[in-house]
Design an enzyme around this catalytic site. Sequence first.
Site, PDB file in Angstrom:
ATOM      1  N   THR A 155     -30.222  19.844 -23.047  1.00  0.00           N
ATOM      2  CA  THR A 155     -29.106  18.948 -22.733  1.00  0.00           C
ATOM      3  C   THR A 155     -29.683  17.536 -22.660  1.00  0.00           C
ATOM      4  O   THR A 155     -30.878  17.315 -22.913  1.00  0.00           O
ATOM      5  CB  THR A 155     -28.496  19.289 -21.353  1.00  0.00           C
ATOM      6  N   ALA A 172     -33.125  26.326 -15.009  1.00  0.00           N
ATOM      7  CA  ALA A 172     -32.043  25.739 -15.819  1.00  0.00           C
ATOM      8  C   ALA A 172     -30.812  25.483 -14.962  1.00  0.00           C
ATOM      9  O   ALA A 172     -30.310  26.388 -14.300  1.00  0.00           O
ATOM     10  CB  ALA A 172     -31.692  26.674 -16.972  1.00  0.00           C
ATOM     11  N   THR A 201     -22.991  26.403 -16.321  1.00  0.00           N
ATOM     12  CA  THR A 201     -24.446  26.643 -16.377  1.00  0.00           C
ATOM     13  C   THR A 201     -24.970  27.252 -15.079  1.00  0.00           C
ATOM     14  O   THR A 201     -25.681  28.257 -15.093  1.00  0.00           O
ATOM     15  CB  THR A 201     -25.194  25.335 -16.690  1.00  0.00           C
ATOM     16  N   THR A 260     -31.800  24.693  -4.035  1.00  0.00           N
ATOM     17  CA  THR A 260     -31.881  23.391  -3.378  1.00  0.00           C
ATOM     18  C   THR A 260     -31.492  23.469  -1.904  1.00  0.00           C
ATOM     19  O   THR A 260     -30.731  24.366  -1.506  1.00  0.00           O
ATOM     20  CB  THR A 260     -30.927  22.409  -4.101  1.00  0.00           C
ATOM     21  N   GLU A 289     -29.503  21.455  -0.693  1.00  0.00           N
ATOM     22  CA  GLU A 289     -28.133  20.927  -0.602  1.00  0.00           C
ATOM     23  C   GLU A 289     -27.108  22.016  -0.325  1.00  0.00           C
ATOM     24  O   GLU A 289     -25.993  21.720   0.091  1.00  0.00           O
ATOM     25  CB  GLU A 289     -27.774  20.161  -1.880  1.00  0.00           C
ATOM     26  N   TYR A 315     -21.903  20.232  -7.329  1.00  0.00           N
ATOM     27  CA  TYR A 315     -23.276  20.668  -7.646  1.00  0.00           C
ATOM     28  C   TYR A 315     -23.766  21.680  -6.615  1.00  0.00           C
ATOM     29  O   TYR A 315     -24.189  22.796  -6.962  1.00  0.00           O
ATOM     30  CB  TYR A 315     -24.230  19.466  -7.701  1.00  0.00           C
ATOM     31  N   ALA A 331     -22.155  23.391  -4.426  1.00  0.00           N
ATOM     32  CA  ALA A 331     -21.334  24.609  -4.369  1.00  0.00           C
ATOM     33  C   ALA A 331     -21.722  25.559  -5.503  1.00  0.00           C
ATOM     34  O   ALA A 331     -21.798  26.776  -5.316  1.00  0.00           O
ATOM     35  CB  ALA A 331     -19.851  24.248  -4.446  1.00  0.00           C
ATOM     36  N   LYS A 356     -24.672  25.712  -6.969  1.00  0.00           N
ATOM     37  CA  LYS A 356     -25.993  26.279  -6.654  1.00  0.00           C
ATOM     38  C   LYS A 356     -25.856  27.363  -5.566  1.00  0.00           C
ATOM     39  O   LYS A 356     -26.514  28.401  -5.623  1.00  0.00           O
ATOM     40  CB  LYS A 356     -26.963  25.182  -6.175  1.00  0.00           C
TER      41      LYS A 356
HETATM   42  P1  NAD Z   1     -33.211  18.586 -14.776  1.00  0.00           P
HETATM   43  O1  NAD Z   1     -31.786  18.194 -14.896  1.00  0.00           O
HETATM   44  O2  NAD Z   1     -34.270  17.559 -14.921  1.00  0.00           O
HETATM   45  O3  NAD Z   1     -33.532  19.735 -15.858  1.00  0.00           O
HETATM   46  C1  NAD Z   1     -32.654  20.785 -16.128  1.00  0.00           C
HETATM   47  C2  NAD Z   1     -33.126  21.482 -17.402  1.00  0.00           C
HETATM   48  O4  NAD Z   1     -32.249  22.605 -17.645  1.00  0.00           O
HETATM   49  C3  NAD Z   1     -33.043  20.600 -18.644  1.00  0.00           C
HETATM   50  O5  NAD Z   1     -34.204  20.771 -19.436  1.00  0.00           O
HETATM   51  C4  NAD Z   1     -31.815  21.111 -19.383  1.00  0.00           C
HETATM   52  O6  NAD Z   1     -31.886  20.933 -20.792  1.00  0.00           O
HETATM   53  C5  NAD Z   1     -31.835  22.583 -18.996  1.00  0.00           C
HETATM   54  N1  NAD Z   1     -30.494  23.204 -19.079  1.00  0.00           N
HETATM   55  C6  NAD Z   1     -29.336  22.714 -18.580  1.00  0.00           C
HETATM   56  N2  NAD Z   1     -28.322  23.558 -18.867  1.00  0.00           N
HETATM   57  C7  NAD Z   1     -28.863  24.609 -19.524  1.00  0.00           C
HETATM   58  C8  NAD Z   1     -28.332  25.824 -20.068  1.00  0.00           C
HETATM   59  N3  NAD Z   1     -27.019  26.102 -19.991  1.00  0.00           N
HETATM   60  N4  NAD Z   1     -29.184  26.674 -20.676  1.00  0.00           N
HETATM   61  C9  NAD Z   1     -30.523  26.409 -20.785  1.00  0.00           C
HETATM   62  N5  NAD Z   1     -31.057  25.273 -20.299  1.00  0.00           N
HETATM   63  C10 NAD Z   1     -30.247  24.384 -19.672  1.00  0.00           C
HETATM   64  O7  NAD Z   1     -33.309  19.349 -13.387  1.00  0.00           O
HETATM   65  P2  NAD Z   1     -34.525  19.423 -12.346  1.00  0.00           P
HETATM   66  O8  NAD Z   1     -34.439  18.280 -11.434  1.00  0.00           O
HETATM   67  O9  NAD Z   1     -35.769  19.694 -13.093  1.00  0.00           O
HETATM   68  O10 NAD Z   1     -34.095  20.718 -11.511  1.00  0.00           O
HETATM   69  C11 NAD Z   1     -34.540  22.017 -11.890  1.00  0.00           C
HETATM   70  C12 NAD Z   1     -33.997  23.026 -10.905  1.00  0.00           C
HETATM   71  O11 NAD Z   1     -34.478  22.735  -9.602  1.00  0.00           O
HETATM   72  C13 NAD Z   1     -32.470  23.044 -10.799  1.00  0.00           C
HETATM   73  O12 NAD Z   1     -32.057  24.377 -10.673  1.00  0.00           O
HETATM   74  C14 NAD Z   1     -32.183  22.266  -9.518  1.00  0.00           C
HETATM   75  O13 NAD Z   1     -30.987  22.698  -8.917  1.00  0.00           O
HETATM   76  C15 NAD Z   1     -33.390  22.631  -8.686  1.00  0.00           C
HETATM   77  N6  NAD Z   1     -33.801  21.633  -7.679  1.00  0.00           N
HETATM   78  C16 NAD Z   1     -34.016  20.341  -8.028  1.00  0.00           C
HETATM   79  C17 NAD Z   1     -34.465  19.430  -7.072  1.00  0.00           C
HETATM   80  C18 NAD Z   1     -34.730  17.992  -7.407  1.00  0.00           C
HETATM   81  O14 NAD Z   1     -35.020  17.194  -6.515  1.00  0.00           O
HETATM   82  N7  NAD Z   1     -34.690  17.594  -8.677  1.00  0.00           N
HETATM   83  C19 NAD Z   1     -34.655  19.857  -5.751  1.00  0.00           C
HETATM   84  C20 NAD Z   1     -34.405  21.191  -5.420  1.00  0.00           C
HETATM   85  C21 NAD Z   1     -33.990  22.080  -6.401  1.00  0.00           C
HETATM   86  O1  TDX Z   2     -28.182   4.914  -7.507  1.00  0.00           O
HETATM   87  C1  TDX Z   2     -28.320   5.627  -6.513  1.00  0.00           C
HETATM   88  N1  TDX Z   2     -28.210   5.075  -5.266  1.00  0.00           N
HETATM   89  C2  TDX Z   2     -28.310   5.801  -4.112  1.00  0.00           C
HETATM   90  O2  TDX Z   2     -28.185   5.253  -3.009  1.00  0.00           O
HETATM   91  C3  TDX Z   2     -28.598   7.040  -6.593  1.00  0.00           C
HETATM   92  C4  TDX Z   2     -28.740   7.701  -7.955  1.00  0.00           C
HETATM   93  C5  TDX Z   2     -28.725   7.755  -5.437  1.00  0.00           C
HETATM   94  N2  TDX Z   2     -28.569   7.152  -4.219  1.00  0.00           N
HETATM   95  C6  TDX Z   2     -28.727   7.965  -2.997  1.00  0.00           C
HETATM   96  C7  TDX Z   2     -27.932   9.246  -2.954  1.00  0.00           C
HETATM   97  C8  TDX Z   2     -28.824  10.171  -2.160  1.00  0.00           C
HETATM   98  O3  TDX Z   2     -28.618   9.981  -0.773  1.00  0.00           O
HETATM   99  O4  TDX Z   2     -30.101   8.363  -2.965  1.00  0.00           O
HETATM  100  C9  TDX Z   2     -30.240   9.716  -2.495  1.00  0.00           C
HETATM  101  C10 TDX Z   2     -30.908  10.540  -3.574  1.00  0.00           C
HETATM  102  O5  TDX Z   2     -29.988  10.656  -4.648  1.00  0.00           O
HETATM  103  P1  TDX Z   2     -30.324  11.499  -5.965  1.00  0.00           P
HETATM  104  O6  TDX Z   2     -31.596  11.021  -6.547  1.00  0.00           O
HETATM  105  O7  TDX Z   2     -29.091  11.497  -6.822  1.00  0.00           O
HETATM  106  O8  TDX Z   2     -30.631  12.941  -5.352  1.00  0.00           O
HETATM  107  P2  TDX Z   2     -29.751  13.938  -4.465  1.00  0.00           P
HETATM  108  O9  TDX Z   2     -28.300  13.696  -4.613  1.00  0.00           O
HETATM  109  O10 TDX Z   2     -30.307  13.876  -3.062  1.00  0.00           O
HETATM  110  O11 TDX Z   2     -30.112  15.342  -5.164  1.00  0.00           O
HETATM  111  C11 TDX Z   2     -31.465  15.625  -5.614  1.00  0.00           C
HETATM  112  O12 TDX Z   2     -32.153  16.416  -4.682  1.00  0.00           O
HETATM  113  C12 TDX Z   2     -31.716  17.746  -4.507  1.00  0.00           C
HETATM  114  C13 TDX Z   2     -31.429  16.330  -6.970  1.00  0.00           C
HETATM  115  O13 TDX Z   2     -30.732  15.525  -7.908  1.00  0.00           O
HETATM  116  C14 TDX Z   2     -30.809  17.698  -6.849  1.00  0.00           C
HETATM  117  O14 TDX Z   2     -30.867  18.375  -8.103  1.00  0.00           O
HETATM  118  C15 TDX Z   2     -31.584  18.478  -5.819  1.00  0.00           C
HETATM  119  O15 TDX Z   2     -30.974  19.721  -5.607  1.00  0.00           O
END
Ligand code: NAD
Ligand code: TDX
Length: 357
Positions: A42, A91, A109, A138, A140, A163, A165, A167
């Site tokens: 994506t 994913a 997804t 997560t 969240e 999101y 909900a 997860k």
């Molecule tokens: P990201 O958005 O960077 O990456 C998601 C990946 O999944 C991408 O490579 C995308 O192409 C792939 N994808 C999306 N839909 C798909 C589908 N239908 N089939 C196959 N592939 C698909 O996300 P991330 O930040 O790397 O998060 C990874 C996982 O960790 C997620 O499940 C997220 O909920 C969880 N998570 C993230 C954080 C965070 O801070 N980023 C924290 C806790 C948990």
């Molecule tokens: O432009 C911004 N300004 C701002 O104040 C953005 C993008 C975010 N924020 C705030 C919202 C949140 O309180 O910053 C905090 C972090 O925001 P995000 O980076 O969007 O993360 P969050 O919503 O906390 O979610 C992230 O952590 C948990 C990941 O995107 C999720 O995938 C993961 O589950």
Amino acid sequence: MFSSQSTMLVTGGAGFIGSNFIHYLFRQPDFEGSVVNFDKLTYAGNLENLSEIEEQYGGKRYLFEKGDICDSEKVSAVFAKYGVDTVVNFAAESHVDRSIHGPAEFIQTNIVGTFTLLEAARASWAGRKDVLFHHVSTDEVFGSLGESDFFHENTSYDPRSPYSASKAASDHLVSAYFHTYGLPVTISNCSNNYGPYHFPEKLIPLMILNMQEEKLLPVYGDGKNIRDWLFVEDHCSAIYAILKKGQRGETYNIGGENEWTNINLVNRLCEIVAEKKSKPKDHYKKLINYVNDRPGHDRRYAINCDKIKNELGWKRSVTFEEGLDRTVSWYLANLQWIDRVKSGAYRQWIEKNYEAR
Ligand code: NAD
Ligand code: TDX
């Protein structure tokens, strides 16, 4: 019963945490198996994140399959083709703001996709116990905290965004497959990650990038929402510990024990970027711009991760100062990566939804 020879299906391996996890795995001396990266590519998936892995292990211990986790035929075919014995399910649609603008993809997804993977695992593994389905989730899902409490593994789910909900629903499905069908599963609920390859729609990379371009730094609401930040490699090491030693059917919280208000974090980032670019200390702080709050914005997240520390011996190894320093340095050295991931689909979406920013 983790085998060092495992054939691991890593879904979402081209995204932020998934690609860091694949890098991490191939650095582990006790991992001798292979990785099948299954990703739909994506807007958030970028195979360039894995170019060194492809070069070194491609076609041997590292295989890429482009596909959608909602596509049951393709998922089942991949299980059969490679003899998958471990799944690590990253994913997902991962950005809260996007889930507010368009929840449908998140339902598809995150819920239907996880269900499809579970069904494929159940059919392919039929009664086997030497296998594992690890689901990455997560903090969240637990909702929003008051000033002093913490999320524990047994905290009730109370998701507030489409999101979280979606997860939460996927976590429940994974858990149900353990109880109903005896599928060997583990789940982890982690706090906010940061580090290299983080898509520049999320707070930390967005701020660094906007500073680089001398653009406004949008802080939602009063900036006092709190997040618990963990360097992505420490999340990867926690998942690896769960694969090796986690109890089937158990959930593990993972966190940084590192709470920051958004505004304090943005101010600190301004100072680090200013120092690296030889600007006056407060140069970027004048770009801070308070904007409308995110609807349903959770006030505070904070993880209690005693269980994974005490039972699996995991601990965080990167301090926030070191992690932020490494992250800022990585982004400033990889501006072309940012240009590339921001072109195409993402650019069109951001223009449509954030023209007013
Ligand atoms: P990201 O958005 O960077 O990456 C998601 C990946 O999944 C991408 O490579 C995308 O192409 C792939 N994808 C999306 N839909 C798909 C589908 N239908 N089939 C196959 N592939 C698909 O996300 P991330 O930040 O790397 O998060 C990874 C996982 O960790 C997620 O499940 C997220 O909920 C969880 N998570 C993230 C954080 C965070 O801070 N980023 C924290 C806790 C948990
Ligand atoms: O432009 C911004 N300004 C701002 O104040 C953005 C993008 C975010 N924020 C705030 C919202 C949140 O309180 O910053 C905090 C972090 O925001 P995000 O980076 O969007 O993360 P969050 O919503 O906390 O979610 C992230 O952590 C948990 C990941 O995107 C999720 O995938 C993961 O589950």
